[in-house]
Enzyme design. Structure first.
Site, short mmCIF file in Angstrom:
data_model
loop_
_atom_site.label_atom_id
_atom_site.label_comp_id
_atom_site.label_asym_id
_atom_site.label_seq_id
_atom_site.Cartn_x
_atom_site.Cartn_y
_atom_site.Cartn_z
N ILE A 94 51.60 49.23 43.26
CA ILE A 94 52.84 48.49 43.00
C ILE A 94 53.97 48.99 43.89
O ILE A 94 54.82 48.21 44.34
CB ILE A 94 53.24 48.57 41.50
CG1 ILE A 94 54.40 47.63 41.21
CG2 ILE A 94 53.54 49.99 41.06
CD1 ILE A 94 54.11 46.17 41.49
N GLU A 171 52.75 46.98 33.67
CA GLU A 171 52.49 47.91 32.56
C GLU A 171 51.51 48.99 32.99
O GLU A 171 50.78 48.83 33.95
CB GLU A 171 51.95 47.15 31.34
CG GLU A 171 50.93 46.06 31.62
CD GLU A 171 49.68 46.50 32.33
OE1 GLU A 171 49.13 47.56 31.94
OE2 GLU A 171 49.24 45.81 33.26
N GLY A 311 46.78 45.56 36.98
CA GLY A 311 48.00 45.72 36.20
C GLY A 311 49.12 46.21 37.09
O GLY A 311 49.17 45.90 38.28
N GLU A 312 50.05 46.96 36.50
CA GLU A 312 51.19 47.54 37.21
C GLU A 312 52.20 46.49 37.67
O GLU A 312 53.24 46.84 38.22
CB GLU A 312 50.76 48.35 38.44
CG GLU A 312 49.78 49.47 38.18
CD GLU A 312 49.36 50.19 39.46
OE1 GLU A 312 49.93 49.90 40.53
OE2 GLU A 312 48.46 51.05 39.37
N GLY A 313 51.91 45.20 37.49
CA GLY A 313 52.75 44.15 38.05
C GLY A 313 52.35 43.78 39.46
O GLY A 313 53.07 43.05 40.15
#
Length: 345
Positions: A94, A171, A311-313
């Protein structure tokens, strides 16, 4: 904890945007999903000349009680805090994508089982040092859940007041695909078997074990409301994202929705207020098997399908340039009239 979210649908602006998009020097619909994306952003901002200001991704991190058992997750719980430190050191995916696309990145300690030192990119919003194990008790109290929702709303309000009008959520939390699975099953009424997936890389046997455990958890609890379900099955990071989504919609921000876990928060937000989806742009379809069914439940089409499930955006960061392209063609591309080109309608 009330949110005032208004519909984006107005006939006059809708007609104006459609005419402007169709009047560009191209065949009608030739820019495909970029046209519907430009239309949505214009409707969100209630203008036919939208702008994207100070794009920001907020990554919410929290630990889950069930992760201590190592039954539903291949990685130990402490990986959550280790990854938060990696975010703060600039070493995660990210970080790379946000830097590439000039997106501001902030990390939120929603409830990690670790005490972090102060850092300019870390927002200290810890509700508790991880949730309870919902195999034995609700993940959090109703009071904790509402506090997390409110904190998420406050964080979004802060970046909005600093000039941001487009926000994405990421997240981090070992075990949070299990929470997302339970919330998905509660909202969509689909069986756990259709919602559960590999998470951070479970084998087929471990997925079966995860499915069996989550099925028993789902039978154990009988939430009486959407907030009760979030408190019972959720994580502090998921609850904060729920509040953040609701507040961003109230503030008429363009919301980039990432993958499986972020969409589970949206499912709760949508259950609370249906119009919240109008403010959302769905970045991608996750490789987590339940995500496509979540999108179908919400009747939404994502921009990308890259089999991401990090994830992580990350999906939101990768998709963001498409928003820039959509807004730019709407504002800068010549019309048939301006270019003195004969239009074929």
């Amino acid at each position: 904890m009330m949110f005032s979210i208004k519909t984006i649908h107005t006939k006059e602006l809708s007609k104006k945007l459609r005419n402007k998009i169709d009047g560009k020097t191209k065949p009608i619909s030739a820019l495909g999903m970029l046209e519907s994306l430009a239309y949505r952003i214009g409707m969100i901002q209630q203008t036919d000349q939208p702008t994207l200001k100070k794009p920001t991704i907020l990554v919410f991190a929290g630990d889950h009680g069930i992760a201590k058992e190592n039954q539903v997750n291949p990685y130990p719980q402490e990986v959550t805090s280790q990854m938060v430190l990696n975010f703060l050191n600039g070493g995660a995916a990210i970080n790379v994508f946000c830097k590439q696309h000039d997106i501001a990145l902030q990390i939120v300690d929603a409830g990690v089982n670790y005490k972090f030192e102060k850092h300019p990119d870390l927002i200290h919003a810890k509700i508790n040092y991880g949730t309870q194990n919902y195999q034995y008790a609700p993940a959090m109290t109703i009071i904790e859940c509402k506090k997390a929702i409110q904190k998420g709303a406050e964080i979004v309000t802060k970046i909005y007041n600093d000039g941001c009008n487009v926000v994405g959520f990421g997240e981090m939390g070992i075990g949070n695909t299990s929470s997302a699975t339970l919330l998905m099953a509660y909202i969509t009424k689909l069986p756990i078997a259709e919602c559960v997936g590999a998470g951070t890389g479970l084998s087929k046997d471990r997925i079966t074990q995860k499915q069996n455990i989550l099925t028993e958890v789902f039978k154990k609890h009988t939430p009486q409301s959407f907030i009760d379900a979030l408190a019972t099955f959720g994580g502090f990071e998921i609850a904060m994202i729920t509040g953040a989504i609701l507040k961003a919609a109230e503030l008429k921000m363009t919301i980039l929705i990432d993958g499986f876990i972020v969409t589970s928060a949206l499912l709760i937000a949508h259950a609370i207020h249906k119009d919240v989806v109008d403010y959302c742009v769905f970045a991608h379809t996750s490789g987590e098997q339940g995500h496509s069914k979540m999108l179908a439940f919400l009747d939404q089409k994502p921009l990308l399908s890259l089999q991401l499930r990090l994830g992580e955006g990350t999906g939101s960061a990768v998709a963001y340039p498409l928003l820039v392209s959509a807004v730019n063609f709407l504002n800068a591309m010549a019309s048939f009239e301006e270019a003195s080109i004969t239009s074929v309608q």
